[in-house]
Design a protein around this motif. Structure first.
Motif, PDB file in Angstrom:
ATOM      1  N   GLU A   1       1.177  -1.038   0.463  1.00 18.13           N
ATOM      2  CA  GLU A   1       0.217   0.162  -0.090  1.00 18.13           C
ATOM      3  C   GLU A   1       0.848   1.023  -0.280  1.00 18.13           C
ATOM      4  O   GLU A   1       1.923   1.586   0.643  1.00 18.13           O
ATOM      5  N   GLN A   2       0.213   2.107  -0.577  1.00 19.90           N
ATOM      6  CA  GLN A   2       1.720   3.512  -0.379  1.00 19.90           C
ATOM      7  C   GLN A   2      -0.029   4.822  -0.490  1.00 19.90           C
ATOM      8  O   GLN A   2      -0.789   4.692  -2.109  1.00 19.90           O
ATOM      9  N   PRO A   3      -0.114   5.461   0.117  1.00 15.59           N
ATOM     10  CA  PRO A   3      -0.523   6.694   0.443  1.00 15.59           C
ATOM     11  C   PRO A   3      -0.527   7.198  -0.566  1.00 15.59           C
ATOM     12  O   PRO A   3       0.392   7.857  -1.084  1.00 15.59           O
ATOM     13  N   VAL A   4      -1.876   8.292  -1.515  1.00 12.69           N
ATOM     14  CA  VAL A   4      -2.210   9.404  -1.477  1.00 12.69           C
ATOM     15  C   VAL A   4      -1.843  11.094  -1.201  1.00 12.69           C
ATOM     16  O   VAL A   4      -3.453  11.030  -0.894  1.00 12.69           O
TER      17      VAL A   4
ATOM     18  N   VAL B   1      -1.469  -2.775  -4.220  1.00 13.11           N
ATOM     19  CA  VAL B   1      -1.277  -4.616  -4.643  1.00 13.11           C
ATOM     20  C   VAL B   1      -1.627  -5.275  -4.151  1.00 13.11           C
ATOM     21  O   VAL B   1      -2.230  -5.364  -3.144  1.00 13.11           O
ATOM     22  N   PRO B   2      -3.025  -5.492  -4.649  1.00 18.79           N
ATOM     23  CA  PRO B   2      -3.820  -7.101  -3.996  1.00 18.79           C
ATOM     24  C   PRO B   2      -2.588  -8.030  -3.784  1.00 18.79           C
ATOM     25  O   PRO B   2      -2.216  -8.529  -4.429  1.00 18.79           O
ATOM     26  N   GLU B   3      -3.343  -8.671  -2.619  1.00 18.97           N
ATOM     27  CA  GLU B   3      -3.102  -9.957  -2.158  1.00 18.97           C
ATOM     28  C   GLU B   3      -4.144 -11.231  -3.381  1.00 18.97           C
ATOM     29  O   GLU B   3      -5.838 -11.222  -2.789  1.00 18.97           O
ATOM     30  N   THR B   4      -3.861 -11.029  -4.479  1.00 18.40           N
ATOM     31  CA  THR B   4      -5.316 -11.895  -5.181  1.00 18.40           C
ATOM     32  C   THR B   4      -5.906 -13.007  -4.879  1.00 18.40           C
ATOM     33  O   THR B   4      -6.800 -13.074  -4.715  1.00 18.40           O
ATOM     34  N   ASP B   5      -4.736 -13.667  -4.215  1.00 16.38           N
ATOM     35  CA  ASP B   5      -5.700 -14.975  -4.070  1.00 16.38           C
ATOM     36  C   ASP B   5      -6.010 -15.265  -2.757  1.00 16.38           C
ATOM     37  O   ASP B   5      -6.252 -15.973  -2.067  1.00 16.38           O
TER      38      ASP B   5
ATOM     39  N   GLY C   1      -1.710  -1.130  11.019  1.00 17.28           N
ATOM     40  CA  GLY C   1      -1.085   0.132   9.288  1.00 17.28           C
ATOM     41  C   GLY C   1      -2.011  -0.506   8.591  1.00 17.28           C
ATOM     42  O   GLY C   1      -2.089   0.317   7.185  1.00 17.28           O
ATOM     43  N   GLY C   2      -2.535  -2.090   8.511  1.00 15.33           N
ATOM     44  CA  GLY C   2      -3.055  -2.207   6.965  1.00 15.33           C
ATOM     45  C   GLY C   2      -4.342  -1.734   6.659  1.00 15.33           C
ATOM     46  O   GLY C   2      -5.274  -1.458   7.898  1.00 15.33           O
ATOM     47  N   GLN C   3      -4.264  -0.633   5.213  1.00 20.14           N
ATOM     48  CA  GLN C   3      -5.908   0.112   5.021  1.00 20.14           C
ATOM     49  C   GLN C   3      -6.340   0.833   6.218  1.00 20.14           C
ATOM     50  O   GLN C   3      -6.987   1.280   6.110  1.00 20.14           O
ATOM     51  N   SER C   4      -5.292   1.783   6.634  1.00 18.37           N
ATOM     52  CA  SER C   4      -5.723   2.436   7.528  1.00 18.37           C
ATOM     53  C   SER C   4      -6.489   2.599   7.871  1.00 18.37           C
ATOM     54  O   SER C   4      -6.803   4.472   8.524  1.00 18.37           O
ATOM     55  N   ALA C   5      -6.086   3.882   6.591  1.00 16.70           N
ATOM     56  CA  ALA C   5      -6.908   5.407   6.003  1.00 16.70           C
ATOM     57  C   ALA C   5      -8.624   4.852   5.205  1.00 16.70           C
ATOM     58  O   ALA C   5      -9.741   5.140   5.294  1.00 16.70           O
ATOM     59  N   SER C   6      -8.885   3.350   5.676  1.00 14.89           N
ATOM     60  CA  SER C   6     -10.707   3.165   5.373  1.00 14.89           C
ATOM     61  C   SER C   6     -11.146   3.357   6.850  1.00 14.89           C
ATOM     62  O   SER C   6     -12.506   3.613   6.265  1.00 14.89           O
ATOM     63  N   ARG C   7     -10.845   3.876   7.767  1.00 12.05           N
ATOM     64  CA  ARG C   7     -11.882   5.118   9.092  1.00 12.05           C
ATOM     65  C   ARG C   7     -12.459   6.253   8.336  1.00 12.05           C
ATOM     66  O   ARG C   7     -10.892   7.100   7.975  1.00 12.05           O
ATOM     67  N   GLY C   8     -13.055   6.223   8.411  1.00  9.24           N
ATOM     68  CA  GLY C   8     -13.404   7.949   7.397  1.00  9.24           C
ATOM     69  C   GLY C   8     -14.930   8.755   8.371  1.00  9.24           C
ATOM     70  O   GLY C   8     -15.866   7.837   8.435  1.00  9.24           O
TER      71      GLY C   8
ATOM     72  N   PRO D   1       4.587  -7.816   2.429  1.00 11.90           N
ATOM     73  CA  PRO D   1       3.742  -8.734   1.365  1.00 11.90           C
ATOM     74  C   PRO D   1       3.469 -10.318   2.700  1.00 11.90           C
ATOM     75  O   PRO D   1       4.712 -10.029   3.073  1.00 11.90           O
ATOM     76  N   LEU D   2       2.955 -10.304   1.988  1.00  7.43           N
ATOM     77  CA  LEU D   2       3.136 -12.628   2.405  1.00  7.43           C
ATOM     78  C   LEU D   2       4.274 -13.295   1.362  1.00  7.43           C
ATOM     79  O   LEU D   2       4.592 -12.605   0.446  1.00  7.43           O
TER      80      LEU D   2
END
Length: 593
Positions: free
Chosen positions: A27-30, A144-148, A203-210, A245-246
């Motif tokens: 993940e990279q913030p904009v 970058v999605p962890e597709t599997d 930290g993962g998807q940390s900005a999902s809170r809003g 990443p995994l």
């Protein structure tokens, strides 16, 4: 379900919550954004800042750069900018922004280093017109999605949700064993380092809170961080390190787990094949005038329609229906490119105009002539613009249905009728879901409604909706299938990628109804009309009482307007005989308004 299996399912659901925080590899913030208000004033904002003004609509723009190290990887953009919106990327991707639609494709295989321009029109409003207090640039991540991992999470979540719906079915222990087997395969290769796990959770998807973003909607998007958002923590500590990443070993374990799940489900399916049938049609119920101004209705429709066009590109078997000729006319005026995209999908049969009416009109206080005009103008528009005439009346959310309707519908070339509203009755349950509805003059129309215990006509492709709708279908002995419309309405953006991912997993799932995508007109055409039960007279809604009786002045003015329009037509016709021009456009515009 016995106590042991109840505890097993609870433990498995907890593991699935943990699995969801690994949905992204990187993940990279904009960070940098430009805010432009309705009057053109511009302010520079950073990720996490509040809007300087809550006037709307506003424009939020940014430039995102894909890291060089992400070359060859799939990249997505995940956003939450403070309310509903419409997002356009410089790579041509565009669609609605709302709690259920927050992800946008950047590249299937990134070059690395490319820049993506983001341009969003946003209003500080949530679902059903609710105001977002303190809207802000809350979430903006290149990922970058962890597709599997995402795929395995959907596999196991669907199994767990089916178990919850079939607690006493003999298939359930076999399904629980399948989840356990998959998790057992993951255990030896899954990360256990405390620092790694804490960083991923915090930290993962940390900005999902809003702002304006509830936990229930967050779960439907699939993007939320459930281990953080689900507990309402007073504060969240800083992550000890960036997320990682995994490992390839863990990814191999995920793929092996998916293969094991597929093999086990195939074996279980031979012993417990699908039971019953659900015909699915994508749908977005949009009230043209409710809790927001008409300008916002037009924006909601545009966001929703582009989102559905995008899903059709990703999922070739997806079929969507949309009523209300008025909404199409607005898109024809506001976004000709969108209208042309819709026209192409109509031509190929995957976008279905339904209803044959100008809008999903009231059928209690509406006079007969006004009801006829709804269908004259609606059918004419669909014929002129798309070359189709509708055969199904579409009234999912009208508060009761006059016994005069069957005659008028048949006069408009419509011999089928759909609603679900009567299933909301508080006291007397209508005894039929599939029947012939007979009006006051003896005219009949084939009628179907479904009873989705989860979300009504805003259905989801999920076990609760599917199993519940089939369980509630009362005409199983007369027809092997019920309709189910799926998609979030009134700004929710319609069907979602998450729904369609679920569809791939549930369409032939053991011991549950078999699913198929359908056009609504084809669903009705396949129903044999012999020996169906008959309902005579009004379809009265035992709900929303007082909605109309408290509006005496509105009803009076509406009826007066209807009478004055008929009189205007009569006198205009007489005037035309004496050489005056007939005001066709003005009268038609008045009826449509």
């Amino acid at each position: 379900m016995n106590t042991h299996d109840t505890h097993r399912l609870a433990r498995q659901n907890r593991r699935l919550v943990e699995l969801r925080v690994w949905r992204n590899a990187l993940e990279q913030p904009v960070e940098e954004w430009r805010f432009t208000g309705p009057e053109g004033e511009t302010t520079q904002l950073r990720l996490g800042d509040r809007w300087p003004s809550e006037d709307f609509p506003v424009r939020l723009q940014a430039t995102a750069t894909v890291p060089e190290a992400w070359s060859g990887m799939p990249v997505e953009l995940e956003l939450w900018l403070g309310g509903e919106g419409f997002v356009r990327l410089s790579n041509g991707v565009q669609g609605g922004l709302n709690p259920m639609h927050r992800a946008y494709r950047v590249a299937e295989s990134a070059a690395g280093g490319e820049q993506i321009e983001i341009d969003a029109e946003v209003v500080p409003k949530g679902i059903f017109g609710s105001h977002v207090y303190g809207p802000g640039v809350d979430s903006a991540l290149l990922v970058v999605p962890e597709t599997d991992v995402r795929a395995l999470e959907r596999d196991l979540s669907m199994i767990a949700e089916v178990c919850a719906q079939l607690p006493d079915h003999e298939v359930t222990p076999h399904l629980l064993d399948t989840i356990d087997a998959a998790l057992t395969l993951l255990a030896p290769v899954w990360p256990t380092n405390s620092k790694t796990i804490i960083s991923r959770i915090v930290g993962g998807q940390s900005a999902s809170r809003g702002s304006g973003y509830s936990q229930s909607w967050a779960e439907e998007s699939g993007i939320a961080n459930p281990l953080i958002e689900g507990f309402g923590l007073w504060s969240v500590p800083e992550a000890p390190s960036p997320i990682e990443p995994l490992s390839e070993e863990a990814r191999d374990g995920v793929r092996r787990a998916r293969e094991a799940v597929a093999e086990r489900l195939a074996e279980i399916g031979e012993r417990y094949p699908p039971v019953g049938g659900i015909a699915i049609s994508g749908h977005a119920h949009i009230d043209l005038a409710w809790l927001w101004p008409l300008a916002e209705t037009r924006r909601k429709a545009r966001r929703t329609f582009w989102t559905q066009i995008g899903l059709m590109e990703q999922y070739p078997d997806f079929i969507f229906n949309q009523s209300s000729a008025q909404a199409y006319q607005w898109m024809e005026e506001d976004d000709p490119a969108l209208f042309e995209a819709i026209r192409q999908r109509v031509a190929e049969g995957r976008w279905e105009p339904v209803g044959g009416a100008w809008c999903e009109c009231d059928s209690n206080i509406t006079g007969g002539e006004a009801f006829v005009r709804q269908h004259v103008y609606g059918q004419r528009y669909f014929q002129e613009k798309f070359g189709v005439r509708c055969s199904v009346a579409w009234f999912p959310d009208v508060f009761g249905y006059s016994a005069g309707m069957p005659q008028l519908l048949r006069g408009a070339g419509i011999d089928n009728f759909f609603t679900i509203k009567i299933s909301w009755n508080e006291t007397n349950n209508l005894p039929y879901d599939l029947f012939e509805w007979e009006g006051i003059d003896g005219t009949r129309v084939l009628t179907h409604m479904f009873r989705n215990p989860a979300a009504g006509y805003n259905g989801n492709i999920a076990p609760e909706d599917i199993v519940g709708t089939w369980r509630n279908f009362q005409q199983k002995t007369q027809h092997p299938e019920s309709l189910l419309t799926v998609g979030w309405g009134d700004g929710g953006g319609g069907a979602s990628a998450r729904m369609l991912e679920n569809y791939a997993r549930l369409k032939e799932f053991p011991a549950t109804p078999r699913l198929r995508m359908t056009r609504v007109d084809e669903f009705f055409a396949a129903i044999p009309r012999e020996n169906l039960p008959r309902w005579v007279g009004e379809l009265y809604l035992e709900f929303h009482r007082g909605t109309l009786t408290t509006q005496g002045r509105t009803k009076q003015l509406n009826r007066q307007a209807e009478h004055r329009l008929v009189e205007a037509e009569v006198f205009s016709a007489l005037a035309e005989r004496h050489g005056l021009a007939y005001p066709h456009d003005e009268i038609e515009r008045a009826w449509k308004t």
